[in-house]
Design an enzyme around this catalytic site. Sequence first.
Site, short mmCIF file in Angstrom:
data_model
loop_
_atom_site.label_atom_id
_atom_site.label_comp_id
_atom_site.label_asym_id
_atom_site.label_seq_id
_atom_site.Cartn_x
_atom_site.Cartn_y
_atom_site.Cartn_z
N ASP A 73 43.64 44.51 39.88
CA ASP A 73 43.31 43.82 38.63
C ASP A 73 42.24 42.77 38.94
OD1 ASP A 73 44.91 43.68 35.72
OD2 ASP A 73 43.75 41.87 36.18
N ARG A 97 42.62 30.20 24.20
CA ARG A 97 42.74 30.61 25.61
C ARG A 97 42.14 29.56 26.56
NH1 ARG A 97 42.86 36.30 26.47
NH2 ARG A 97 44.36 37.19 25.05
C1 LIG Z 1 45.95 45.12 28.53
S1 LIG Z 1 46.12 45.05 30.27
C2 LIG Z 1 46.60 46.74 30.64
C3 LIG Z 1 47.69 46.77 31.67
C4 LIG Z 1 48.19 48.18 32.02
N1 LIG Z 1 47.16 49.01 32.57
C5 LIG Z 1 48.84 48.85 30.84
O1 LIG Z 1 48.30 49.84 30.32
O2 LIG Z 1 49.91 48.40 30.41
C6 LIG Z 1 44.42 45.00 30.80
C7 LIG Z 1 44.21 44.48 32.22
O3 LIG Z 1 42.87 44.72 32.61
C8 LIG Z 1 42.42 43.66 33.42
N2 LIG Z 1 40.94 43.65 33.42
C9 LIG Z 1 40.10 43.25 32.43
N3 LIG Z 1 38.82 43.41 32.80
C10 LIG Z 1 38.85 43.93 34.04
C11 LIG Z 1 37.83 44.32 34.96
N4 LIG Z 1 36.52 44.17 34.68
N5 LIG Z 1 38.21 44.80 36.17
C12 LIG Z 1 39.53 44.93 36.47
N6 LIG Z 1 40.53 44.59 35.65
C13 LIG Z 1 40.20 44.09 34.44
C14 LIG Z 1 43.05 42.43 32.80
O4 LIG Z 1 43.15 41.37 33.73
C15 LIG Z 1 44.42 42.98 32.36
O5 LIG Z 1 45.42 42.69 33.30
#
Ligand SMILES: C[S@@+](CC[C@H](N)C(=O)[O-])C[C@H]1O[C@@H](n2cnc3c(N)ncnc32)[C@H](O)[C@@H]1O
Length: 285
Positions: A153, A48
């Site tokens: 996000d 990454r």
């Molecule tokens: C696996 S994706 C899930 C996307 C969607 N909610 C779904 O269920 O398909 C996780 C997302 O969480 C975001 N994320 C990770 N840590 C976070 C944080 N501390 N605050 C806000 N978003 C976060 C990441 O950038 C990513 O886009």
Amino acid sequence: MPLPEPALADLQTPPGIPDAEFREICSLVQQRLGIELRPGKEALVTLRLAEPMRRGGFTSFGRYMEHVKRDPEGPAMLEFIDSLTTNHTNFLREANHFEFWQQQVLLPLRHRPELQVWCAASSSGEEPYTMAMHAVEALGESAYRQVRIIATDISHAILEQARRGVYSAQRLAPLPEAWCRRYFLRGEGQWQGYFRVKPELSRMVEFRRLNLIESLPLMGPFPAIFCRNVMIYFNPETRSLVVNQMRTRLEPGGYLFVGHAESLNGLNVQLDYVQPSVYRLAGPG
Ligand SMILES: C[S@@+](CC[C@H](N)C(=O)[O-])C[C@H]1O[C@@H](n2cnc3c(N)ncnc32)[C@H](O)[C@@H]1O
């Protein structure tokens, strides 16, 4: 004896992470994102970070981390965060939630002139746009004016992608054919094979940057919050903190949706269990 020439792939990927630097990366990721990286993820982290390190001309993780930490809100830190988030998502993911959203949230509240909800950790936009399409299907054309989805996000890069709302035909595969025609514009020329969310649908969704582990801004209270497939990366303390904060942004009777693989079992969060991965704040409604 001369050292053997490195293979091309080795030139593009930095060498393995020394233990001390890996621990430093884990602690920074925990502190800034709330995400728990465990030993065993060294190869993933190396992969990454390969691109940001290459772009900045860094060959050592130590130097790169010094550079990242120099400005806690600078572009290198933001790129570091973008690179280490997992953004996997798709249209109609965990589809029973959208049926619930239509039947238990939208239809009972259709008399409200404005229905504002929150989609946290919305990644590249498939989830909030799926919510928006279901709203139009349930409420008809009035949903375009009535329903507002605040989609948030932590990752700048993924929010940019979400705002653009351009998806390949392959990404649209989970959606019914008629929805692709109703809610997307078909790309032509160099955009052949791509689809863009129609402006009236994209106006229902407002993308904002928000870190779930920091104090939440004033917003809500919402009749529904989707926060799916992000808490799985948090440890139980962080999960409690995040859910307790979100609880304060739910209206009485409001629903919290979490991912199918996630559960609030064992957390002290004072939300009522409704069905697997759906919780509710007590109160009228
Ligand atoms: C696996 S994706 C899930 C996307 C969607 N909610 C779904 O269920 O398909 C996780 C997302 O969480 C975001 N994320 C990770 N840590 C976070 C944080 N501390 N605050 C806000 N978003 C976060 C990441 O950038 C990513 O886009």
